[in-house]
Design a protein around this motif. Structure first.
Motif, PDB file in Angstrom:
ATOM      1  N   GLY A 152       7.397   2.311  -2.143  1.00 17.75           N
ATOM      2  CA  GLY A 152       6.432   2.650  -2.770  1.00 17.75           C
ATOM      3  C   GLY A 152       6.049   1.567  -3.880  1.00 17.75           C
ATOM      4  O   GLY A 152       5.268   1.625  -4.924  1.00 17.75           O
ATOM      5  N   LYS A 153       6.418   0.183  -3.446  1.00 20.72           N
ATOM      6  CA  LYS A 153       6.037  -0.867  -4.259  1.00 20.72           C
ATOM      7  C   LYS A 153       6.630  -0.998  -5.689  1.00 20.72           C
ATOM      8  O   LYS A 153       7.197   0.069  -6.250  1.00 20.72           O
ATOM      9  N   ASP A 178       8.012  -2.548   3.561  1.00 22.82           N
ATOM     10  CA  ASP A 178       7.368  -1.906   2.777  1.00 22.82           C
ATOM     11  C   ASP A 178       7.193  -0.475   3.424  1.00 22.82           C
ATOM     12  O   ASP A 178       7.050  -0.338   4.569  1.00 22.82           O
ATOM     13  N   GLU A 180       5.794   3.449   2.612  1.00 23.59           N
ATOM     14  CA  GLU A 180       5.070   4.326   1.567  1.00 23.59           C
ATOM     15  C   GLU A 180       5.722   5.331   0.880  1.00 23.59           C
ATOM     16  O   GLU A 180       6.733   6.150   1.637  1.00 23.59           O
ATOM     17  N   LYS A 182       5.014   8.419  -0.044  1.00 24.83           N
ATOM     18  CA  LYS A 182       4.728   9.514   0.730  1.00 24.83           C
ATOM     19  C   LYS A 182       5.417   9.947   1.706  1.00 24.83           C
ATOM     20  O   LYS A 182       5.762  11.371   1.943  1.00 24.83           O
TER      21      LYS A 182
END
Length: 408
Positions: A152-153, A178, A180, A182
C-alpha cells in the motif's frame, strides 16, 4: 551482544602474506603464538595461500605477517578481483612491522574506494572482533535474496521515509516488492468468514474487533506465501475506512514469529528491522518519539503494536488515533536497550546504546510506551533525525550494528 557461538561457526580462512626477507622460522613461530589463543577459544582456523579461493567462505581474513608486504598485497588484489569484492579484514600482529604494512595497505584500499579494516590488539580483542565479524557475514548471507513487501505504499505523512530500491538491492541484495493495498483487502474478504484458528500465544480477548484482527493476520500470511516475502510493511491506516479494523495485532504476531513487519508503509523502519533480525534475532519495537527532555536525555517512545516475544506482559486496547481495532499495551524489560534506524538509501544510520528506565501508560499516547535514558539520542532527534519511527531493541548492540553498516 548476540553473536554466533564458536561451536556453530564454520572455519575461519586466514590468508597469510609474508615478505621473503624475513626469517621464515621466526615468522612461523610468531604465527603459532598469534593463532594459538584463537584455536584454544574453539575457533577452527584454516591457513591457506591459495587466493583463488578467497571470497568463497563465510569469513576470510588476510594475515599481514610482516612489513614489506604492501606490494605483494597490491599484486594479489590486481590478480584476483575476488579479493576486493567484499570488505577486506587485515590481521596485524605486534611484531615484524606487521601493523605498519597493514596501515599502508588499508590506506591504499581506501584510496581505491574499497572497504577494509585492521584487526589488531590483544588475544581477547581479536577473538571478540572475529566473532563479531562472523555474525555480520552470517547476517548478510541471511538477508541475501530476501523479498520485502510494501503493501500500500508509505503513509502520506511519511514524507522522509522512502527507500532507494536500487541501493537496497545492490547493498543488501534485498528486493522491495510493491503490493497494492486492495490485494490485502480482497484476501481479507475471502478469509474473514471462516473460523480462523487463534494463535495459542494470544491471551483471550473480548473485543468485537478481535476476529477481524485475526482475519487480517491470516490475509497477510497468505500474501507472504503468494509473493514469497520474508518481511513486509503495511499502509495500515487504509484499513480503518475499508475494513474498519487495524493491523496492530497482525504486526505484533508477525514480528513475534520472526517476520519483520513494519507499520504505516515505512520502508526504512522495515529495513532496520530486517537487519536487526538477521544480526540479533529480534525484529525490534517500532515506535514514535513522543516526548524528549533535552536536559535529562529522557525520551518517551510509543506505538500501538509491539512484538509479543519482547514483552513481559500485555493487555489489549484500541488503536490510539482511531479508537477501534485491537492494539497492544505491552511492557518491555527495564534494562539495557538500543535505539536504531537506517536511512532508505543505507548511506546514513543512527544507533545508540541506551537504558530503558521504565514503562508507562497514558491515554493520550500510543498504547505501548517506554521511557529511555540517552543524551546523545535526544540531541540527534532534535537536530538530525532519520525520519519519525525508530526501532528499539533489547540489549546493547551499537558496536555490531555500526560494524555491519560500515561494511556495506
Amino acid at each position: 551482544m548476540f553473536q554466533e557461538n564458536f561451536s556453530t561457526m564454520s572455519p575461519i580462512h586466514i590468508y597469510p602474506i609474508t615478505s621473503p626477507i624475513h626469517n621464515a622460522a621466526q615468522i612461523e613461530q610468531s604465527t603459532k603464538l598469534l593463532l594459538a589463543p584463537l584455536q584454544a577459544s574453539g575457533m577452527e582456523i584454516i591457513l591457506t595461500e591459495d587466493f583463488s579461493t578467497y571470497g568463497r567462505h563465510n569469513l576470510q581474513i588476510i594475515y599481514v605477517r610482516t612489513g614489506g608486504t604492501e606490494g605483494i598485497f597490491k599484486s594479489l588484489a590486481e590478480q584476483y578481483e575476488n579479493i576486493t569484492s567484499c570488505p577486506i579484514y587485515l590481521l596485524a600482529s605486534e611484531e615484524s612491522n606487521s601493523l605498519a604494512a597493514s596501515v599502508e595497505i588499508l590506506s591504499w584500499l581506501e584510496a581505491k574506494g574499497y572497504k577494509g579494516e585492521i584487526i589488531h590488539g590483544n588475544s581477547n580483542y581479536i577473538i571478540n572482533k572475529i566473532k563479531s565479524l562472523y555474525t555480520i557475514v552470517k547476517a548478510k548471507n541471511r538477508l541475501k535474496r530476501q523479498r520485502a513487501g510494501i503493501i500500500g505504499k508509505p503513509s502520506d505523512w511519511l514524507i522522509s521515509s522512502t527507500a532507494d530500491y536500487a541501493a537496497v538491492r545492490e547493498r543488501l541484495d534485498i528486493e522491495l516488492v510493491d503490493i497494492e493495498i486492495k490485494e490485502l483487502i480482497e484476501e481479507y474478504d475471502k478469509t474473514k468468514n471462516y473460523n480462523a484458528k487463534i494463535p495459542e500465544q494470544l491471551q483471550p480477548c473480548n473485543s468485537r474487533y478481535f476476529e477481524g484482527a485475526i482475519g487480517i493476520f491470516n490475509a497477510l500470511q497468505n500474501l507472504i506465501s503468494r509473493h514469497n516475502l520474508s518481511a513486509l510493511t503495511l499502509r495500515c491506516f487504509d484499513l480503518l475506512d475499508t475494513i474498519h479494523n487495524t493491523g496492530c495485532l497482525s504486526l505484533a504476531l508477525l514480528n513475534s514469529h520472526g517476520t519483520p513487519a513494519a507499520c504505516e508503509g515505512d520502508v526504512p523502519a522495515l529495513l532496520t528491522m530486517m537487519i536487526s533480525e538477521a544480526l540479533f534475532g529480534q525484529t525490534g519495537f517500532q515506535a514514535n518519539p513522543s516526548r524528549i527532555n533535552p536536559l535529562t536525555g529522557e525520551i518517551t517512545f510509543a506505538h500501538c503494536t509491539v512484538p509479543l516475544n519482547m514483552i513481559s506482559r500485555y493487555n489489549y486496547d484500541t488503536h490510539f488515533e482511531s479508537g477501534i481495532g485491537v492494539a497492544i499495551h505491552g511492557e518491555l524489560p527495564e534494562e539495557d536497550a538500543t535505539i536504531v534506524k537506517v536511512q532508505g538509501s543505507l548511506n546514513k544510520w543512527f544507533c545508540e546504546d541506551v537504558t530503558l528506565l521504565h514503562n508507562s501508560y497514558e491515554k493520550q499516547l500510543c498504547r505501548t510506551q517506554v521511557i529511555l535514558q540517552t543524551q546523545s539520542a535526544a540531541e540527534y532527534l532534535l537536530h538530525h533525525p532519520i525520519g519519525n519511527h525508530h526501532i528499539i531493541l533489547t540489549g546493547h548492540h551499537k558496536a555490531t550494528f555500526d560494524e555491519f553498516m560500515r561494511s556495506l
